[in-house]
Design an enzyme around this catalytic site. Structure first.
Site, PDB file in Angstrom:
ATOM      1  N   GLU A  64      98.875  56.502  -7.820  1.00  0.00           N
ATOM      2  CA  GLU A  64      98.734  57.145  -6.348  1.00  0.00           C
ATOM      3  C   GLU A  64      99.219  56.185  -5.151  1.00  0.00           C
ATOM      4  O   GLU A  64      99.711  56.409  -4.297  1.00  0.00           O
ATOM      5  CB  GLU A  64      97.614  58.202  -6.096  1.00  0.00           C
ATOM      6  CG  GLU A  64      97.695  59.477  -6.866  1.00  0.00           C
ATOM      7  CD  GLU A  64      96.268  59.780  -7.481  1.00  0.00           C
ATOM      8  OE1 GLU A  64      95.198  59.343  -6.825  1.00  0.00           O
ATOM      9  OE2 GLU A  64      96.398  60.596  -8.291  1.00  0.00           O
ATOM     10  N   LYS A  87      88.799  59.769  -6.197  1.00  0.00           N
ATOM     11  CA  LYS A  87      89.998  60.070  -5.294  1.00  0.00           C
ATOM     12  C   LYS A  87      89.428  60.355  -3.910  1.00  0.00           C
ATOM     13  O   LYS A  87      88.207  59.924  -3.373  1.00  0.00           O
ATOM     14  CB  LYS A  87      91.128  60.799  -5.960  1.00  0.00           C
ATOM     15  CG  LYS A  87      91.191  60.427  -7.192  1.00  0.00           C
ATOM     16  CD  LYS A  87      92.253  61.011  -7.871  1.00  0.00           C
ATOM     17  CE  LYS A  87      92.784  60.605  -9.317  1.00  0.00           C
ATOM     18  NZ  LYS A  87      94.111  61.281  -9.670  1.00  0.00           N
ATOM     19  N   ASN A 116      87.016  58.368 -11.023  1.00  0.00           N
ATOM     20  CA  ASN A 116      87.693  57.942  -9.722  1.00  0.00           C
ATOM     21  C   ASN A 116      87.704  59.287  -9.043  1.00  0.00           C
ATOM     22  O   ASN A 116      88.328  60.313  -9.251  1.00  0.00           O
ATOM     23  CB  ASN A 116      89.111  57.669 -10.236  1.00  0.00           C
ATOM     24  CG  ASN A 116      89.899  57.320  -8.946  1.00  0.00           C
ATOM     25  OD1 ASN A 116      89.340  57.227  -7.749  1.00  0.00           O
ATOM     26  ND2 ASN A 116      91.379  57.300  -9.498  1.00  0.00           N
ATOM     27  N   SER A 137      94.096  63.595 -16.860  1.00  0.00           N
ATOM     28  CA  SER A 137      93.841  64.961 -17.588  1.00  0.00           C
ATOM     29  C   SER A 137      92.723  64.847 -18.548  1.00  0.00           C
ATOM     30  O   SER A 137      92.703  65.656 -19.486  1.00  0.00           O
ATOM     31  CB  SER A 137      94.841  65.721 -17.829  1.00  0.00           C
ATOM     32  OG  SER A 137      95.464  65.961 -16.483  1.00  0.00           O
ATOM     33  N   GLU A 179      97.424  54.886 -17.430  1.00  0.00           N
ATOM     34  CA  GLU A 179      97.426  56.220 -16.720  1.00  0.00           C
ATOM     35  C   GLU A 179      98.872  56.551 -16.359  1.00  0.00           C
ATOM     36  O   GLU A 179      99.630  56.215 -15.487  1.00  0.00           O
ATOM     37  CB  GLU A 179      96.845  56.292 -15.349  1.00  0.00           C
ATOM     38  CG  GLU A 179      95.265  55.865 -15.512  1.00  0.00           C
ATOM     39  CD  GLU A 179      94.529  56.465 -14.274  1.00  0.00           C
ATOM     40  OE1 GLU A 179      93.462  57.022 -14.629  1.00  0.00           O
ATOM     41  OE2 GLU A 179      95.030  56.345 -13.124  1.00  0.00           O
ATOM     42  N   GLY A 194      96.256  64.612 -13.059  1.00  0.00           N
ATOM     43  CA  GLY A 194      96.068  65.550 -12.241  1.00  0.00           C
ATOM     44  C   GLY A 194      96.907  66.970 -12.650  1.00  0.00           C
ATOM     45  O   GLY A 194      97.015  68.007 -11.880  1.00  0.00           O
ATOM     46  N   GLY A 238      89.548  61.494 -13.323  1.00  0.00           N
ATOM     47  CA  GLY A 238      89.775  61.995 -12.146  1.00  0.00           C
ATOM     48  C   GLY A 238      88.949  63.135 -12.030  1.00  0.00           C
ATOM     49  O   GLY A 238      87.589  63.249 -11.607  1.00  0.00           O
ATOM     50  N   GLY A 239      89.688  64.386 -11.871  1.00  0.00           N
ATOM     51  CA  GLY A 239      89.350  65.674 -11.480  1.00  0.00           C
ATOM     52  C   GLY A 239      88.107  65.979 -12.198  1.00  0.00           C
ATOM     53  O   GLY A 239      87.087  66.537 -11.674  1.00  0.00           O
ATOM     54  N   HIS A 290      96.341  51.816  -8.801  1.00  0.00           N
ATOM     55  CA  HIS A 290      96.735  53.193  -9.054  1.00  0.00           C
ATOM     56  C   HIS A 290      97.958  53.727  -8.769  1.00  0.00           C
ATOM     57  O   HIS A 290      98.600  53.499  -7.970  1.00  0.00           O
ATOM     58  CB  HIS A 290      95.593  53.930  -8.447  1.00  0.00           C
ATOM     59  CG  HIS A 290      95.212  55.298  -8.864  1.00  0.00           C
ATOM     60  ND1 HIS A 290      96.076  56.395  -8.810  1.00  0.00           N
ATOM     61  CD2 HIS A 290      94.437  55.921 -10.047  1.00  0.00           C
ATOM     62  CE1 HIS A 290      95.724  57.580  -9.630  1.00  0.00           C
ATOM     63  NE2 HIS A 290      94.577  57.257 -10.350  1.00  0.00           N
TER      64      HIS A 290
HETATM   65  P1  13P Z   1      92.967  63.315 -13.425  1.00  0.00           P
HETATM   66  O1  13P Z   1      91.971  63.097 -14.491  1.00  0.00           O
HETATM   67  O2  13P Z   1      92.367  64.155 -12.244  1.00  0.00           O
HETATM   68  O3  13P Z   1      94.141  63.350 -14.313  1.00  0.00           O
HETATM   69  O4  13P Z   1      93.040  61.811 -12.898  1.00  0.00           O
HETATM   70  C1  13P Z   1      93.232  60.617 -13.452  1.00  0.00           C
HETATM   71  C2  13P Z   1      93.239  59.546 -12.596  1.00  0.00           C
HETATM   72  O5  13P Z   1      94.048  59.240 -11.854  1.00  0.00           O
HETATM   73  C3  13P Z   1      92.114  58.420 -12.587  1.00  0.00           C
HETATM   74  O6  13P Z   1      92.321  57.213 -11.906  1.00  0.00           O
END
Ligand code: 13P
Length: 249
Positions: free
Chosen positions: A96, A11, A9, A209, A166, A172, A230-231, A94
């Site tokens: 967020e 983002k 993802n 993470s 999640e 994050g 994500g990251g 999600h």
């Molecule tokens: P991180 O891997 O950056 O923690 O993000 C996870 C996420 O929100 C994937 O949708």
């Protein structure tokens, strides 16, 4: 070997200059693994993903969509538009989007329905906040999020959803859930789907993470079918290591 789903993802990150070599590389990585690889890109890059990933083993899609078909919804993107560009996936609900953009369970339910109706696989996210976990409400919150998102959807359609646990406190932050915490919640979600919809083979991913240093341990858990990353997906070399995780079934 367990066939893991490893979906990035991105983002609100990336640009054309970075994405071009990234897409080239991920096509090659996907050729050499039996795991399932996907990326959910910012919507302006879906066009680019179509031209660079279509026909490869890499699934691609969006991070959000609207549930109406068309009309005066400034800034929104429809499922038909995602289909126009061959999207396989769309992330729905999600955390967020729930927290920053105030998406409600009812809207998430409508989006899941629309994605299913359009033949796009929704990746339905759920997970509790730290405050909710500390108050021992994590299981109730997760049950509530899942049941509301699935309201009025038939079992056979629910079977086509990819779920993603999640926990908000792990997203994050660099601190993932422990493999035991992730397994505990994902097995709970699977039991919920079994008890309510008689489904036993639903795919549930872990996100929060996830990185190459913890992927092996977390993804080895029995109920966990893969990761939503994500990251760590932004760096193709790091993502490659995660994609190459091998877990014995
Ligand atoms: P991180 O891997 O950056 O923690 O993000 C996870 C996420 O929100 C994937 O949708």
């Amino acid at each position: 070997m367990k066939k893991l789903y490893l979906i990035g993802n991105m983002k609100m990150n990336m640009n054309c200059a970075v994405l071009e070599p990234y897409f080239d590389k991920i096509v090659e990585i996907a050729k050499n693994t039996s795991n399932i690889v996907g990326v959910c890109v910012p919507s302006v890059y879906i066009n680019m993903a179509k031209y660079m990933l279509d026909g490869s083993k890499v699934l691609f899609g969006a991070q959000n969509m609207y549930y109406e078909d068309k009309g005066a919804f400034t800034g929104e993107i429809s499922s038909e538009m995602l289909n126009d560009f061959g999207c396989d996936l769309v992330i729905v609900g999600h955390s967020e989007r729930r927290s920053i953009f105030k998406e409600t369970d009812e809207e998430i339910n409508l989006k899941v329905k629309k994605a299913l109706e359009s033949g796009i696989t929704p990746i339905l996210c759920f997970g509790e906040s730290l405050d909710q976990r500390n108050k021992n409400m994590a299981f109730t919150i997760v049950e509530n999020q899942i049941m509301k998102a699935l309201n009025d959807i038939k079992s056979e359609d629910i079977a086509r959803i990819i779920f993603a646990y999640e926990p908000v406190w792990a997203i994050g932050t660099g601190v993932s859930a422990t493999s035991k915490q992730a397994e505990e919640m994902i097995s709970f979600a699977k039991r919920l789907l079994k008890d309510n919809y008689n489904l036993s083979n639903v795919i549930v991913l872990y996100g929060g993470s996830l990185k190459s240093s913890n992927a092996q341990e977390i993804l080895s858990e029995k109920s966990i079918d893969g990761g939503l990353i994500g990251g760590a997906c932004l760096d193709i070399n790091e993502f490659e290591k995660i994609i190459n995780t091998k877990v014995i079934e």
